[in-house]
Design a protein around this motif. Structure first.
Motif, PDB file in Angstrom:
ATOM      1  N   HIS A  29     -32.992  14.175  32.086  1.00 30.49           N
ATOM      2  CA  HIS A  29     -33.428  14.191  30.885  1.00 30.49           C
ATOM      3  C   HIS A  29     -31.902  13.965  29.916  1.00 30.49           C
ATOM      4  O   HIS A  29     -30.498  13.905  29.813  1.00 30.49           O
ATOM      5  CB  HIS A  29     -33.508  15.460  30.909  1.00 30.49           C
ATOM      6  CG  HIS A  29     -32.871  16.079  31.234  1.00 30.49           C
ATOM      7  ND1 HIS A  29     -32.252  17.291  32.400  1.00 30.49           N
ATOM      8  CD2 HIS A  29     -31.934  17.563  30.895  1.00 30.49           C
ATOM      9  CE1 HIS A  29     -31.816  17.761  32.923  1.00 30.49           C
ATOM     10  NE2 HIS A  29     -31.341  18.144  31.772  1.00 30.49           N
ATOM     11  N   GLY A  30     -31.776  14.527  28.634  1.00 25.73           N
ATOM     12  CA  GLY A  30     -30.035  14.327  28.035  1.00 25.73           C
ATOM     13  C   GLY A  30     -28.870  14.535  28.538  1.00 25.73           C
ATOM     14  O   GLY A  30     -28.827  14.328  28.716  1.00 25.73           O
ATOM     15  N   TYR A  53     -28.307  10.967  21.763  1.00 25.83           N
ATOM     16  CA  TYR A  53     -29.443  11.288  21.211  1.00 25.83           C
ATOM     17  C   TYR A  53     -29.808  10.420  20.204  1.00 25.83           C
ATOM     18  O   TYR A  53     -30.811   9.157  20.524  1.00 25.83           O
ATOM     19  CB  TYR A  53     -29.630  12.782  20.794  1.00 25.83           C
ATOM     20  CG  TYR A  53     -29.895  13.630  21.276  1.00 25.83           C
ATOM     21  CD1 TYR A  53     -30.504  13.863  22.695  1.00 25.83           C
ATOM     22  CD2 TYR A  53     -28.890  14.721  21.908  1.00 25.83           C
ATOM     23  CE1 TYR A  53     -30.926  14.534  23.258  1.00 25.83           C
ATOM     24  CE2 TYR A  53     -28.944  15.382  23.377  1.00 25.83           C
ATOM     25  CZ  TYR A  53     -30.003  15.499  23.907  1.00 25.83           C
ATOM     26  OH  TYR A  53     -30.071  16.156  24.424  1.00 25.83           O
ATOM     27  N   LEU A  56     -29.821   7.627  22.440  1.00 29.13           N
ATOM     28  CA  LEU A  56     -31.670   6.897  22.920  1.00 29.13           C
ATOM     29  C   LEU A  56     -32.454   6.817  22.214  1.00 29.13           C
ATOM     30  O   LEU A  56     -33.659   5.571  22.934  1.00 29.13           O
ATOM     31  CB  LEU A  56     -31.746   8.479  23.747  1.00 29.13           C
ATOM     32  CG  LEU A  56     -31.127   9.339  24.994  1.00 29.13           C
ATOM     33  CD1 LEU A  56     -30.937  10.471  25.176  1.00 29.13           C
ATOM     34  CD2 LEU A  56     -30.822   8.091  25.747  1.00 29.13           C
TER      35      LEU A  56
END
Lengths: 116, 116
Positions: A29-30, A53, A56
């Motif tokens: 995850h981030g 982000y 992503l």
DNA sequence: GACCATACTTCGCCGCACGAAGTATGGTCA
DNA sequence: TGACCATACTTCGTGCGGCGAAGTATGGTC
């Protein structure tokens, strides 16, 4: 005539490259990516959240990564991303390109290490 | 020595990197750089003029390259650029960084070469 | 004389990095 | 309890840099 796109320039920047590289080891995850990249790069690459982000989103839009699953851990949402086949192919190609690019210089300036 | 800049992200992009790399072999003028880079990168990197001259300006402003001399050959002006010590140090550091970055991936996905 | 190659300049768009501020939740500690 | 910090993600704005394209100048080719 958009067709080509081959173009020769880097398909991805360094931050983006490391995001893909981090996902080679499995979905993350981030914030997990941020930490993993820090490790992979030996502390050099500290991904800023804004960069992460944004990247992503673009990578997912291009089909280079995909959302694996979403969890909620202790009330906090986590979105896990995984590498797609295209993403894996791309990061591998990038690695080869970088290796070739690096050798252009290393073979000239530091056959030994006479420098600095 | 401006170089420091630690920060983590690439100090220079790929086109810029190859411009510096081309100058390792001695001073070149604009179009000469384009051709030399094409050779160094095995035909991969075709520097667009807009990229070239923009990058040359920035590199000169940062003291990474400098104007060696200006000639007029057959009525056409040629401006030769050379690498400064800072430029040489930077392109060398970049090469090392790329090598490390490349190995992050190559050591994972192609320990031998089982790919594509 | 039209056209092309070499050499460099300038302009403008757009993609991307990234700092910063914002939202939400749970834990720590005085 | 309430202030504060950490985790997790979102969104926004700025600014830099890549690069396509058009422009200037000159000499050679046909």
């Amino acid at each position: 005539m958009v067709v080509g796109m081959v173009k020769g320039s880097p398909a991805v920047s360094e931050p983006t490259y490391f995001i893909l590289a981090a996902l080679l080891d499995g979905p993350l995850h981030g914030h997990g990516i941020i930490k993993h990249v820090l490790g992979l790069s030996e502390g050099r690459v500290k991904l800023p959240v804004g960069t992460l982000y944004g990247a992503l989103d673009r990578l997912a839009a291009k089909g280079l990564i995909a959302v694996e699953r979403e969890e909620v851990v202790e009330g906090r949402p986590r979105r896990y991303f995984r590498l797609t086949d295209d993403g894996r192919a791309l990061v591998t190609a990038e690695a080869r390109r970088m290796q070739q690019a690096a050798s252009v210089v290393t073979s000239r300036v530091l056959p030994g290490s006479a420098f600095t």
